[in-house]
Design an enzyme around this catalytic site. Structure first.
Site, PDB file in Angstrom:
ATOM      1  CG  ASP A  16      23.819 -12.497   0.327  1.00  0.00           C
ATOM      2  OD1 ASP A  16      23.645 -13.729   0.488  1.00  0.00           O
ATOM      3  OD2 ASP A  16      24.138 -12.005  -0.769  1.00  0.00           O
ATOM      4  CG  LEU A  30      -1.977  -1.180   1.166  1.00  0.00           C
ATOM      5  CD1 LEU A  30      -2.840  -1.157   2.409  1.00  0.00           C
ATOM      6  CD2 LEU A  30      -2.822  -1.183  -0.098  1.00  0.00           C
ATOM      7  CB  CYS A  31       4.475   1.962  -0.108  1.00  0.00           C
ATOM      8  SG  CYS A  31       4.941   1.703   1.594  1.00  0.00           S
ATOM      9  CG  HIS A  32       1.044   6.723  -2.078  1.00  0.00           C
ATOM     10  ND1 HIS A  32       0.759   6.586  -0.733  1.00  0.00           N
ATOM     11  CD2 HIS A  32      -0.121   7.023  -2.682  1.00  0.00           C
ATOM     12  CE1 HIS A  32      -0.529   6.810  -0.547  1.00  0.00           C
ATOM     13  NE2 HIS A  32      -1.085   7.073  -1.710  1.00  0.00           N
ATOM     14  CG  MET A  91       6.453   2.818   4.938  1.00  0.00           C
ATOM     15  SD  MET A  91       6.745   1.802   6.403  1.00  0.00           S
ATOM     16  CE  MET A  91       7.131   0.228   5.667  1.00  0.00           C
ATOM     17  CD  GLU A  92       9.097   5.366   0.522  1.00  0.00           C
ATOM     18  OE1 GLU A  92       8.177   4.996  -0.222  1.00  0.00           O
ATOM     19  OE2 GLU A  92       8.873   5.868   1.653  1.00  0.00           O
TER      20      GLU A  92
END
Length: 158
Positions: free
Chosen positions: A129, A76-78, A114-115
């Site tokens: 990793d 739901l992130c733009h 969020m970014e």
């Protein structure tokens, strides 16, 4: 005052928030995370002796790419037109950890928390990793937003 979840409509269904009417403002968010590792692994990174090369540079690029792809990963992130993403690394030999700090910036109608979180997460995962063959005991911890500015809710700091 009771807050409601912004990503739920009146029926309780998931939906993307409508930001059409929100003002365009400069928005900045910074997040951090930590990768704990053995001291020998940290020394290998610090001295550039890892056989896979410069793991910090690779993790930096991965974090930047992740910030740009956030809306592809979080439903739901733009999709945002980021104007700046920085990823910084602080090697802490005393506590055997790498601090990863991500800052995202734009002029837009919705925040960039969020970014920044996605950038930190993927940068930490990339360090993990690239080093897992020499250090299976690593942990990723403490991913959180440190501060944000811009928008209707204004500035916030942890």
């Amino acid at each position: 005052m009771t807050q409601s979840f912004t990503h739920l409509n009146e029926k309780g269904e998931a939906n993307m928030v409508d930001v059409t009417e929100k003002a365009v403002t400069q928005r900045i968010a910074t997040a951090e995370g930590f990768v704990h590792m053995e001291s020998a692994t940290l020394a290998m990174i610090a001295q550039g002796e890892h056989k896979k090369g410069d793991v910090i540079s690779v993790a930096r690029i991965a974090g930047i790419q992740a910030a740009k792809k956030c809306s592809d990963l979080i439903p739901l992130c733009h999709p945002l037109m980021l104007t700046k993403v920085t990823i910084e690394f602080e090697l802490d030999t005393a506590q055997q950890k790498v601090r990863v700090l991500a800052t995202c910036k734009l002029a837009g109608q919705t925040g960039v928390e969020m970014e920044a979180l996605t950038a930190v997460s993927v940068a930490c995962l990339t360090l993990f990793d690239m080093c897992k063959a020499v250090d299976k005991s690593m942990t990723i911890e403490g991913i959180k937003v440190l501060n944000k500015s811009g928008g209707k809710s204004g500035d916030w700091q942890r």
